[in-house]
Write a protein that holds these residues in place. Structure first.
Motif, PDB file in Angstrom:
ATOM      1  N   GLY A   1     -10.817  14.989  19.166  1.00 56.68           N
ATOM      2  CA  GLY A   1     -11.905  15.360  20.058  1.00 56.68           C
ATOM      3  C   GLY A   1     -12.771  16.463  19.477  1.00 56.68           C
TER       4      GLY A   1
ATOM      5  N   GLY B   1     -14.695  18.391  24.133  1.00 57.05           N
ATOM      6  CA  GLY B   1     -14.257  17.505  23.060  1.00 57.05           C
ATOM      7  C   GLY B   1     -12.770  17.214  23.152  1.00 57.05           C
TER       8      GLY B   1
ATOM      9  N   LEU C   1     -12.092  14.882  25.986  1.00 55.27           N
ATOM     10  CA  LEU C   1     -12.495  13.530  25.598  1.00 55.27           C
ATOM     11  C   LEU C   1     -11.461  12.923  24.644  1.00 55.27           C
ATOM     12  CD1 LEU C   1     -14.743  11.319  25.598  1.00 55.27           C
ATOM     13  CD2 LEU C   1     -15.599  12.389  23.524  1.00 55.27           C
ATOM     14  N   GLY C   2     -11.025  13.718  23.663  1.00 54.86           N
ATOM     15  CA  GLY C   2     -10.038  13.236  22.700  1.00 54.86           C
ATOM     16  C   GLY C   2      -8.756  12.801  23.384  1.00 54.86           C
TER      17      GLY C   2
ATOM     18  N   GLY D   1     -13.922  16.012  14.089  1.00 51.53           N
ATOM     19  CA  GLY D   1     -13.728  15.540  15.457  1.00 51.53           C
ATOM     20  C   GLY D   1     -14.985  14.943  16.060  1.00 51.53           C
TER      21      GLY D   1
END
Lengths: 322, 385
Positions: free
Chosen positions: B288, B295, B298-299, B347
């Motif tokens: 992410g 991030g 989301l990852g 990422g």
């Protein structure tokens, strides 16, 4: 307690030496790659696993029952063949691994974290590839269950030591491991290739200026390290007679522990570290029971890193004298 | 930093223009716009378990359950690990140990002493923090790879110990863990919905906590340590103290996730806490964009959701000759990790600071990218003292 110790000490010691030689061989791969690239090759344990599968394939294809009967000469010849085949396949896989998982990152100058994640990814991929595709197709069995190997070296007593015995298979493992390690050690210390490896480990930029091809050296390092894991895997399969897609995981961590224990980047340290770890593990099993062996290994790792992060020998590949 | 235009980096920058635009807008957005977005996000999270969303997101298994585990749990764990890896720059491969400690605390107190789940979750958080300090105090002087391996060893020690200790169920694990008692009129039984809201509240709390920390003096100290530990120490930052703090806080969040997980799962065993889970969470954080909270979330979402979604992809099933695609998801996961690191090591949504570092070519992870103490560095001499 003291009585048990007395009864089991010699037997444990012999077992520890055998286990330790295998750890030491696998540790060579970690230590060489770390010395040259400053990278823990996390997927090295899967390179070992590939080696055991190669040996298993050869054994399974010549065995008609669970036991291959051979004379001493033929037995040693078969063991040599297994070592060679596994070394070739493991070494080859290690080179491919470097090409696919590490080289692109190295070219970009990525962080170590990225290389580590890439290695973990490659490790997971290889395990699953064997569990789902290769083992079912080659051996016709589910990839998730342990695979037994036919026995081809008898478990007979070669000579007694005190109240313990030394068996043929144990002697073969130790002799095999020692010969291969001496050869590698001399290769790194005396040949042109070895000089290139040491130069790269010491100072990659200066090595390039002196006309060393880094890419070639890295490839050779992976090849040699993988081949050592291959030899180890043949000996492992002969001694423990089973393998599986996850065989490399715990063994890999222990071999890395051995490498750190002896001083990472140091070939002779890996040998020492492997033997020490094998012995400590087996001795602790007398007191704690064998299910705690792995915990002992990890505790040793933590203690070593806390008090002497440079390992027992401390001297590294970079400083190895010519 | 201008004028160092290497073409690949220029391309990356250009392709993420919308993301940059959004970030610029966010930085200058007035308060009411920010709160509007927060409210919109919470409303979205509340309606997320709706069946019409689930029918696309997870046709093969119950969507609300998938939202709790793996998705919610992974997000919670990833936010915790992000504090250790992304903010303070320490490589932790044994994060699952704290998850396990939280889960086992809830399980043991619930089954052996009949405690209510709520206080046991708190006890689990405290115990996880304590074990974080116990592990961290002797080992945090190590850096980079060495720290990674030690933490990996710790994770395995916890798992093997649970496996070998019969008084906590050994390999058979612990069954009949009690559900939480009703709170605010919500009953926690077989219906997964209340657990989803519980984990949602936990995520929101942990996000707020994490953001406040990152913006505080502590967060700045972590950033300094991540970028250059030696420099930070020389400038008067008590690096060891702050590293230990990061480790303990990460552990607390891991323990929190473990407690919720155990009370939902009803049954736990050592096999629920393998090394691969640590690796997966670390991968989620890096995938992410370590250090950047959206991030990281989301990852974690992608890492948890994609394998679930792959279960029900028809063409994949045909391609594999009627084998269950779910079996191949770990294989694909491994391949994606390798590919992702080769193509985009910073990422999906990297933090701006880290991206700038990557452009400078310093590897972008501070002490993570730095040299490990070798036999001939001053650091080794320090350690030897």
């Amino acid at each position: 307690m003291l009585q048990t110790l007395q009864d089991q000490f010699l037997g444990s010691t012999i077992g520890g030496l055998v286990l330790g030689s295998i750890y030491a061989l696998v540790a060579l791969g970690y230590t060489m790659v770390y010395g040259v690239l400053r990278l823990i090759n996390f997927a090295h344990s899967e390179i070992f696993m590939i080696g055991t599968m190669t040996s298993l394939f050869i054994l399974a294809s010549i065995a008609t029952s669970g036991h291959i009967v051979l004379g001493l000469g033929a037995m040693i010849l078969l063991l040599l063949a297994l070592m060679l085949a596994s070394a070739l396949l493991s070494g080859g896989s290690a080179v491919v691994l470097e090409q696919v998982a590490y080289r692109p990152l190295r070219k970009r100058g990525s962080s170590k974290l990225a290389a580590l994640i890439s290695a973990i990814g490659a490790s997971i991929f290889l395990q699953e590839l064997f569990a789902l595709v290769i083992i079912p197709n080659v051996f016709g069995k589910s990839g998730r269950v342990p695979q037994n190997a036919p026995r081809f070296v008898d478990r007979d007593t070669l000579f007694p030591v005190g109240n313990a015995v030394v068996r043929t298979d144990q002697v073969l493992v130790i002799i095999g491991a020692v010969i291969v390690m001496v050869v590698l050690d001399q290769l790194v210390r005396r040949t042109r290739i070895g000089r290139g490896i040491r130069a790269t480990a010491q100072d990659p930029e200066a090595a390039v200026l002196m006309g060393v091809s880094i890419d070639r050296i890295v490839r050779i390092t992976f090849l040699l390290g993988g081949a050592m894991a291959g030899v180890a895997s043949a000996l492992y399969l002969m001694e423990l007679e089973n393998t599986g897609y996850r065989v490399g995981f715990v063994l890999g961590i222990k071999a890395f522990t051995a490498a750190v224990l002896g001083g990472i980047g140091n070939l002779r340290g890996a040998l020492l570290g492997g033997i020490v770890l094998g012995l400590v593990e087996n001795w602790s099993a007398i007191f704690l029971g064998s299910e705690w062996k792995d915990v002992t290994a990890f505790v040793v790792l933590v203690l070593v890193l806390m008090f002497r992060p440079t390992g027992i020998l401390g001297e590294s590949l970079q400083r190895a004298r010519a | 930093m201008k004028g160092d235009g290497v073409t690949t980096q220029e391309n990356t920058r250009r392709s993420f223009q919308p993301v940059n635009g959004a970030r610029d807008w966010w930085q200058h957005a007035p308060m009411w716009q920010r709160y509007l977005l927060y409210i919109a996000l919470i409303v979205f999270a509340l309606i997320l378990p709706a069946p019409w969303i689930g029918s696309f997101m997870s046709p093969a298994s119950d969507w609300t359950s998938v939202l709790i585990f793996p998705i919610g749990t992974y997000i919670l764990l990833a936010i915790g690990l992000n504090i250790v890896v992304g903010l303070a720059g320490m490589l932790d491969l044994g994060f699952v140990a704290f998850f396990a400690i939280g889960a086992y605390t809830v399980a043991i107190f619930g089954t052996k002493f009949g405690w209510n789940v709520w206080p046991t979750i708190l006890v689990g958080i405290v115990l996880a923090a304590v074990s974080g300090v116990i592990l961290g105090a002797p080992t945090l002087r190590l850096r980079g790879d060495y720290l990674a391996i030690v933490t990996l060893g710790f994770g395995e020690i916890v798992r093997i110990t649970a496996n070998n200790t019969n008084s906590i169920g050994g390999a058979r694990g612990i069954t009949n863990i009690p559900h939480p008692s009703p709170i605010f009129g919500m009953e926690f039984l077989l219906d997964p919905a209340p657990y989803y809201y519980l984990i949602l509240v936990a995520i929101v709390l942990v996000i707020v906590f994490s953001v406040r920390l990152q913006k505080s003096r502590v967060g700045r100290a972590w950033a300094a340590i991540r970028e250059d530990e030696d420099a930070a120490e020389l400038m008067g930052v008590p690096t060891f103290k702050f590293k230990l703090l990061a480790f303990a806080i990460g552990a607390m969040i891991g323990g929190f996730a473990g407690g919720i997980y155990a009370s939902k799962a009803v049954f736990i065993a050592p096999d629920n806490f393998p090394f691969i889970l640590s690796a997966t969470i670390l991968a989620a954080v890096v995938l992410g964009g370590a250090g950047n909270l959206p991030g990281v979330i989301l990852g974690a979402f992608l890492v948890a959701w994609i394998p679930e979604r792959l279960r029900s992809v028809e063409w994949l099933r045909h391609l594999l000759g009627d084998k269950d695609p779910a079996e191949y998801r770990i294989l694909l996961f491994g391949a994606v990790l390798v590919l992702m690191m080769a193509l985009r090591p910073e990422g999906i949504l990297p933090s701006r600071q880290r991206k700038a570092e990557l452009r400078e070519g310093t590897g972008g992870m501070g002490s993570l990218g730095g040299e490990v103490a070798g036999p001939d560095t001053e650091v080794a001499a320090e350690v030897a003292k």
